[in-house]
Design a protein around this motif. Structure first.
Motif, mmCIF file in Angstrom:
data_model
loop_
_atom_site.group_PDB
_atom_site.id
_atom_site.type_symbol
_atom_site.label_atom_id
_atom_site.label_comp_id
_atom_site.label_asym_id
_atom_site.label_seq_id
_atom_site.Cartn_x
_atom_site.Cartn_y
_atom_site.Cartn_z
ATOM 1 N N ALA A 184 76.708 -16.178 13.798
ATOM 2 C CA ALA A 184 76.967 -14.959 14.566
ATOM 3 C C ALA A 184 78.421 -14.965 15.031
ATOM 4 O O ALA A 184 78.942 -15.994 15.460
ATOM 5 C CB ALA A 184 76.031 -14.897 15.766
ATOM 6 N N GLY A 185 79.081 -13.806 14.937
ATOM 7 C CA GLY A 185 80.491 -13.708 15.302
ATOM 8 C C GLY A 185 81.409 -13.701 14.101
ATOM 9 O O GLY A 185 82.578 -13.328 14.219
ATOM 10 N N SER A 186 80.883 -14.116 12.952
ATOM 11 C CA SER A 186 81.717 -14.068 11.746
ATOM 12 C C SER A 186 81.794 -12.623 11.254
ATOM 13 O O SER A 186 80.854 -11.841 11.422
ATOM 14 C CB SER A 186 81.138 -14.965 10.647
ATOM 15 O OG SER A 186 80.003 -14.361 10.049
ATOM 16 N N GLY A 187 82.921 -12.270 10.638
ATOM 17 C CA GLY A 187 83.082 -10.914 10.141
ATOM 18 C C GLY A 187 82.070 -10.580 9.058
ATOM 19 O O GLY A 187 81.564 -9.453 8.984
ATOM 20 N N THR A 188 81.765 -11.565 8.195
ATOM 21 C CA THR A 188 80.793 -11.338 7.120
ATOM 22 C C THR A 188 79.422 -11.011 7.698
ATOM 23 O O THR A 188 78.766 -10.053 7.281
ATOM 24 C CB THR A 188 80.704 -12.585 6.222
ATOM 25 O OG1 THR A 188 81.965 -12.795 5.589
ATOM 26 C CG2 THR A 188 79.634 -12.407 5.153
ATOM 27 N N ARG A 189 78.984 -11.802 8.668
ATOM 28 C CA ARG A 189 77.668 -11.582 9.287
ATOM 29 C C ARG A 189 77.613 -10.231 9.999
ATOM 30 O O ARG A 189 76.649 -9.467 9.857
ATOM 31 C CB ARG A 189 77.392 -12.727 10.265
ATOM 32 C CG ARG A 189 76.094 -12.590 11.071
ATOM 33 C CD ARG A 189 74.883 -12.979 10.273
ATOM 34 N NE ARG A 189 73.706 -13.051 11.145
ATOM 35 C CZ ARG A 189 73.326 -14.132 11.808
ATOM 36 N NH1 ARG A 189 74.016 -15.272 11.665
ATOM 37 N NH2 ARG A 189 72.241 -14.123 12.561
ATOM 38 N N THR A 190 78.652 -9.916 10.773
ATOM 39 C CA THR A 190 78.665 -8.659 11.515
ATOM 40 C C THR A 190 78.674 -7.461 10.578
ATOM 41 O O THR A 190 77.950 -6.486 10.794
ATOM 42 C CB THR A 190 79.895 -8.603 12.443
ATOM 43 O OG1 THR A 190 79.880 -9.723 13.320
ATOM 44 C CG2 THR A 190 79.899 -7.318 13.257
ATOM 45 N N ALA A 191 79.497 -7.513 9.524
ATOM 46 C CA ALA A 191 79.572 -6.402 8.572
ATOM 47 C C ALA A 191 78.235 -6.202 7.869
ATOM 48 O O ALA A 191 77.787 -5.060 7.657
ATOM 49 C CB ALA A 191 80.679 -6.655 7.560
ATOM 50 N N LEU A 192 77.578 -7.297 7.477
ATOM 51 C CA LEU A 192 76.284 -7.182 6.800
ATOM 52 C C LEU A 192 75.226 -6.616 7.735
ATOM 53 O O LEU A 192 74.471 -5.705 7.362
ATOM 54 C CB LEU A 192 75.851 -8.544 6.266
ATOM 55 C CG LEU A 192 74.476 -8.585 5.586
ATOM 56 C CD1 LEU A 192 74.468 -7.701 4.354
ATOM 57 C CD2 LEU A 192 74.084 -10.007 5.221
ATOM 58 N N ASP A 193 75.153 -7.151 8.959
ATOM 59 C CA ASP A 193 74.166 -6.637 9.921
ATOM 60 C C ASP A 193 74.365 -5.157 10.169
ATOM 61 O O ASP A 193 73.400 -4.378 10.246
ATOM 62 C CB ASP A 193 74.262 -7.408 11.240
ATOM 63 C CG ASP A 193 73.703 -8.823 11.149
ATOM 64 O OD1 ASP A 193 73.049 -9.137 10.135
ATOM 65 O OD2 ASP A 193 73.939 -9.614 12.083
ATOM 66 N N ARG A 194 75.625 -4.738 10.293
ATOM 67 C CA ARG A 194 75.927 -3.322 10.533
ATOM 68 C C ARG A 194 75.497 -2.465 9.340
ATOM 69 O O ARG A 194 74.927 -1.380 9.515
ATOM 70 C CB ARG A 194 77.430 -3.179 10.783
ATOM 71 C CG ARG A 194 77.888 -1.804 11.258
ATOM 72 C CD ARG A 194 77.526 -1.574 12.714
ATOM 73 N NE ARG A 194 77.978 -2.644 13.585
ATOM 74 C CZ ARG A 194 79.215 -2.717 14.088
ATOM 75 N NH1 ARG A 194 80.116 -1.794 13.788
ATOM 76 N NH2 ARG A 194 79.542 -3.702 14.900
#
Length: 309
Positions: free
Chosen positions: A198-208
């Protein structure tokens, strides 16, 4: 007095005739640009833009303001350059913070070119995720940052430096590697994946991107680096979604299989960030210029090779 960043944004709107185009060049959404314009109009006390289906145009008063702004910004550039030239540490140190994708796959090439033009500059690079990178810039611990997350924290200005695409990858033995149909967005959202933290750009972009298709499932495994995620997938842990930049070599070598996805946009922007009102100067400015003009894109495999053999 309007701040220099807002005056510069006004000139970009005037040149492009579009709020969205002016915002895209700075990593801002159209609503964010509209809010900046409304704030400017409240400050100066008159309308600066007229909007229509054909775009945005300056009002007569807005045109005068833009003309005066050009002189102000030119004078500010001269002042900034003069101050920078007097700083004893101008070419002595450059502190860069970057998310892992940018740090591993884009920054090395930029820094090699920078070293040729600034041989006396000592560059320090701190790699982390997008949240820690933004925090380092906000705290004054980095002169320039590079993030891959979709959000821009308050207090930072940004410029798009590259575009990237998230892709789904599995081990060659995984059932998805042999399927004939694309993975639908709903199926991807319901699948337990090997995730970045959590907090990584990859994770945030995918969740969004997957939010419209259901509540995200619990991660199968969380790993703090892209290389760790790749290793886990190759070992057979399960599917993962990573930057195309991070996996294209493994896909080309057959260690991973890229699985087509349908129904969700996984493209994203990679951005340089700095403190609002403190445009990068010296080596930081030169590094930003190296990153921006070429607009490097994540390399993509031909569609025929992205499918299972």
């Amino acid at each position: 007095m309007p701040d220099l960043d807002t005056l510069s944004l006004l000139l970009e709107i005037a040149a492009s005739g579009s709020l969205s185009k002016a915002g895209a060049s700075r990593g801002l959404s159209q609503p964010a640009v509209s809010a900046r314009v409304r704030g400017l109009e409240r400050l100066v006390g008159f309308a600066v833009l007229t909007r229509s289906a054909r775009g945005s145009n300056l009002t007569p008063n807005g045109a005068l303001l833009a003309e005066w702004a050009r002189g102000v910004l030119a004078a500010a550039d001269v002042l900034e350059a003069g101050i920078a030239s007097l700083r004893s540490d101008r070419i002595a140190r450059l502190r860069v913070a970057a998310s892992l994708t940018v740090a591993e796959h884009l920054l090395p090439g930029w820094l090699v070119v920078l070293a040729a033009t600034h041989p006396d500059t000592a560059v320090s690079l701190t790699a982390g995720n997008s949240d820690t990178t933004a925090a380092a810039v906000l705290a004054g611990d980095a002169d320039l940052g590079f993030i891959e997350g979709p959000d821009l924290p308050s207090g930072l200005s940004a410029q798009v430096v590259a575009t990237d695409r998230l892709v789904v990858v599995v081990a060659p033995a995984h059932p998805w590697a042999h399927r004939r149909k694309s993975v639908e967005a709903e199926e991807l959202a319901a699948t337990r994946l090997v995730h970045r933290e959590a907090g990584s750009g990859t994770r945030t972009a995918l969740d969004r991107a997957l939010t419209p298709f259901g509540t995200p499932t619990q991660p199968l495994l969380e790993v703090s680096t892209s290389s760790g995620v790749r290793s886990a997938v190759i070992a057979g842990a399960g599917p993962a979604v990573l930057s195309d930049l991070a996996v294209h070599d493994d896909v080309a070598a057959g260690r991973l299989v890229q699985v087509p996805v349908h129904g969700v946009d996984l493209d994203r922007s990679l951005r340089a960030v700095w403190l609002t009102g403190q445009r990068p100067v010296g080596p930081a400015e030169d590094l930003l210029r190296l990153a921006v003009p070429e607009r490097p894109r994540a390399r993509r495999l031909p569609r025929s090779r992205a499918r299972v053999r």
